[in-house]
Motif scaffolding. Sequence first.
Motif, PDB file in Angstrom:
ATOM      1  N   ALA A 193      -2.142  10.303 -10.033  1.00 19.25           N
ATOM      2  CA  ALA A 193      -2.908   9.161 -10.613  1.00 19.25           C
ATOM      3  C   ALA A 193      -2.309   7.986  -9.650  1.00 19.25           C
ATOM      4  N   SER A 194      -0.886   8.502  -8.861  1.00 19.34           N
ATOM      5  CA  SER A 194      -0.645   7.384  -8.703  1.00 19.34           C
ATOM      6  C   SER A 194      -1.271   7.009  -6.458  1.00 19.34           C
ATOM      7  N   TRP A 195      -1.294   8.390  -6.476  1.00 20.98           N
ATOM      8  CA  TRP A 195      -2.563   8.470  -5.234  1.00 20.98           C
ATOM      9  C   TRP A 195      -3.860   8.090  -4.866  1.00 20.98           C
ATOM     10  N   MET A 212      -4.899   4.253  10.712  1.00 20.90           N
ATOM     11  CA  MET A 212      -4.025   4.979  10.872  1.00 20.90           C
ATOM     12  C   MET A 212      -2.590   3.854  11.129  1.00 20.90           C
ATOM     13  N   VAL A 213      -3.027   3.342  11.922  1.00 19.20           N
ATOM     14  CA  VAL A 213      -1.406   2.609  12.023  1.00 19.20           C
ATOM     15  C   VAL A 213      -0.500   2.100  10.825  1.00 19.20           C
ATOM     16  N   VAL A 214      -1.202   1.565   9.989  1.00 24.70           N
ATOM     17  CA  VAL A 214      -1.172   1.484   8.732  1.00 24.70           C
ATOM     18  C   VAL A 214      -0.763   2.774   7.829  1.00 24.70           C
ATOM     19  N   THR A 215      -1.584   3.995   7.529  1.00 21.93           N
ATOM     20  CA  THR A 215      -0.471   5.166   7.024  1.00 21.93           C
ATOM     21  C   THR A 215       0.730   5.667   8.274  1.00 21.93           C
ATOM     22  N   VAL A 216       1.181   4.869   9.258  1.00 21.43           N
ATOM     23  CA  VAL A 216       2.136   5.699  10.016  1.00 21.43           C
ATOM     24  C   VAL A 216       3.281   4.544   9.961  1.00 21.43           C
ATOM     25  N   TRP A 217       3.599   3.373   9.799  1.00 23.17           N
ATOM     26  CA  TRP A 217       4.214   2.702   9.460  1.00 23.17           C
ATOM     27  C   TRP A 217       4.104   2.634   7.747  1.00 23.17           C
ATOM     28  N   MET A 218       3.447   3.131   6.701  1.00 20.15           N
ATOM     29  CA  MET A 218       3.804   2.947   5.707  1.00 20.15           C
ATOM     30  C   MET A 218       4.713   4.573   6.024  1.00 20.15           C
ATOM     31  N   LEU A 219       4.516   5.787   6.348  1.00 21.94           N
ATOM     32  CA  LEU A 219       5.196   6.874   5.811  1.00 21.94           C
ATOM     33  C   LEU A 219       6.856   6.030   6.776  1.00 21.94           C
ATOM     34  N   LEU A 220       7.262   5.042   7.230  1.00 17.27           N
ATOM     35  CA  LEU A 220       8.132   5.121   8.285  1.00 17.27           C
ATOM     36  C   LEU A 220       9.034   4.161   7.244  1.00 17.27           C
ATOM     37  N   LEU A 221       7.787   3.274   6.612  1.00 20.91           N
ATOM     38  CA  LEU A 221       9.031   2.818   5.443  1.00 20.91           C
ATOM     39  C   LEU A 221       9.385   3.273   4.612  1.00 20.91           C
ATOM     40  N   LEU A 246       0.923  -1.557   0.244  1.00 15.53           N
ATOM     41  CA  LEU A 246      -0.210   0.430   0.109  1.00 15.53           C
ATOM     42  C   LEU A 246       0.653   1.092   0.328  1.00 15.53           C
ATOM     43  N   GLY A 247       2.113   0.892   0.675  1.00 16.92           N
ATOM     44  CA  GLY A 247       2.675   2.904   0.140  1.00 16.92           C
ATOM     45  C   GLY A 247       3.202   2.769  -1.179  1.00 16.92           C
ATOM     46  N   LEU A 248       3.579   1.598  -2.026  1.00 14.01           N
ATOM     47  CA  LEU A 248       3.912   1.757  -2.812  1.00 14.01           C
ATOM     48  C   LEU A 248       3.177   3.403  -3.717  1.00 14.01           C
ATOM     49  N   PRO A 249       2.153   2.876  -4.491  1.00 14.40           N
ATOM     50  CA  PRO A 249       1.786   4.452  -4.237  1.00 14.40           C
ATOM     51  C   PRO A 249       1.042   5.195  -3.901  1.00 14.40           C
ATOM     52  N   ASN A 250       0.684   4.684  -2.283  1.00 17.97           N
ATOM     53  CA  ASN A 250       0.577   6.510  -1.310  1.00 17.97           C
ATOM     54  C   ASN A 250       1.405   6.830  -1.203  1.00 17.97           C
ATOM     55  N   VAL A 251       2.420   6.754  -0.713  1.00 18.42           N
ATOM     56  CA  VAL A 251       3.574   7.285  -0.224  1.00 18.42           C
ATOM     57  C   VAL A 251       4.448   7.430  -0.823  1.00 18.42           C
ATOM     58  N   LEU A 252       5.132   6.313  -1.411  1.00 18.71           N
ATOM     59  CA  LEU A 252       6.292   6.958  -2.624  1.00 18.71           C
ATOM     60  C   LEU A 252       6.103   7.867  -3.675  1.00 18.71           C
ATOM     61  N   GLY A 253       4.447   6.830  -4.471  1.00 19.60           N
ATOM     62  CA  GLY A 253       4.565   7.356  -5.883  1.00 19.60           C
ATOM     63  C   GLY A 253       3.633   9.270  -5.657  1.00 19.60           C
ATOM     64  N   TRP A 254       3.293   9.221  -4.751  1.00 17.41           N
ATOM     65  CA  TRP A 254       2.549  10.451  -4.329  1.00 17.41           C
ATOM     66  C   TRP A 254       3.287  12.273  -4.007  1.00 17.41           C
ATOM     67  N   SER A 313       9.593   6.885   4.152  1.00 20.73           N
ATOM     68  CA  SER A 313      10.978   7.872   4.898  1.00 20.73           C
ATOM     69  C   SER A 313      12.483   7.095   4.680  1.00 20.73           C
ATOM     70  N   GLY A 314      12.049   6.269   4.750  1.00 18.78           N
ATOM     71  CA  GLY A 314      13.442   5.020   4.912  1.00 18.78           C
ATOM     72  C   GLY A 314      13.825   4.916   3.446  1.00 18.78           C
ATOM     73  N   VAL A 315      12.882   5.200   2.699  1.00 16.99           N
ATOM     74  CA  VAL A 315      13.479   4.746   1.267  1.00 16.99           C
ATOM     75  C   VAL A 315      13.982   5.687   0.341  1.00 16.99           C
ATOM     76  N   LEU A 316      13.132   7.300   1.065  1.00 15.39           N
ATOM     77  CA  LEU A 316      13.514   8.520   0.099  1.00 15.39           C
ATOM     78  C   LEU A 316      14.487   8.991   0.805  1.00 15.39           C
ATOM     79  N   TRP A 317      15.313   8.353   1.732  1.00 12.44           N
ATOM     80  CA  TRP A 317      16.513   8.569   2.692  1.00 12.44           C
ATOM     81  C   TRP A 317      17.668   7.869   2.499  1.00 12.44           C
ATOM     82  N   ALA A 318      17.422   6.727   1.218  1.00  7.30           N
ATOM     83  CA  ALA A 318      18.249   6.103   0.660  1.00  7.30           C
ATOM     84  C   ALA A 318      18.311   6.825  -0.386  1.00  7.30           C
ATOM     85  N   LEU A 319      17.338   7.153  -1.546  1.00  7.71           N
ATOM     86  CA  LEU A 319      17.797   7.287  -2.842  1.00  7.71           C
ATOM     87  C   LEU A 319      18.122   8.915  -2.452  1.00  7.71           C
TER      88      LEU A 319
END
Length: 296
Positions: free
Chosen positions: A160-162, A179-188, A72-80, A190-196
């Motif tokens: 479109a990603s959102w 809400m818990v799923v959203t928190v974890w999507m943001l945490l994960l 779920l985090g791929l389009p909702n967080v990384l994509g958007w 952010s880790g990918v974005l820091w690596a990039l």
Amino acid sequence: MITRRQLWALLALTLMWGVNWPMMKLSLQQLSPLYFRASTMLIGAAWLFVYVAAQGERMRPTGREWAAIAWLGLPNVLGWHTLSIFGVQELASGRAAILGFTMPIFTVLIGAAFFGERITPRVRLAVVCVALAIALLLWHELQRLSGRPAGVVWMLGAAASWALGTLMFRRAHLTLTPMVVTVWMLLLGSGVLWALALTLEPLPQPATFTPMMWTSLAYGALINYGLAQLIWFGMARDLPPATSAMSVMAIPLVGTLSATVIVGEVPHWQDWLAMVFVMLAIASVLWPARKAAAAQ
């Protein structure tokens, strides 16, 4: 019926997310886009984690829950969040907001194409309105020698990603609260974005940041990724979906108006007309039908 408290919450959310667009543009004057997203997302998700955990929620995913969160985090967080920040970098923030909030229309179109949802006359009207809005903004970008039509593509990809992420979230069988799923999507995420960011962008120089820059970073971390998220999820629980979704209509307007004050952007007639078309499109797909309203 919407209560007075819910109305104030709706107005606050609209202002918070509307003002966030020029605040992002302000941050990008001194910080690269991936570092900006990574830092604000991580800080916002961290304090959200503390707040939600204090409410007694189960915070630790197990087994397949990790896979669902990542998917779920791929389009909702990384994509958007990734595509939109590159769009803001290229475009005026108000223009980026107008394009970003074509999301409800993409939601309906993707739902019809891949999830068997019906296309109604309202949807056809929305598609025409969005097409006109995109044509107006592309026309203005191509008219200017320094135009950035690529920014339009970034923002449409983000919307479109959102939209895809929203459809996936609706259909997911979650064993954790949203809400818990959203928190974890943001945490994960952010880790990918820091690596990039560490791989692709030069290290930032915080010693050179102005007070306004620190203010915009604090706004992104504490307001956009923090308080606004809590208000949104509270409304999603307490209000009918159509009522809470209507809040997105005014966000591009707030973003465009506040950008004039915060970053000195002057909207053109194409921006105002495009905004009208987008608001008409959003209203056509989200406004409750008379029959539904009478049933309530």
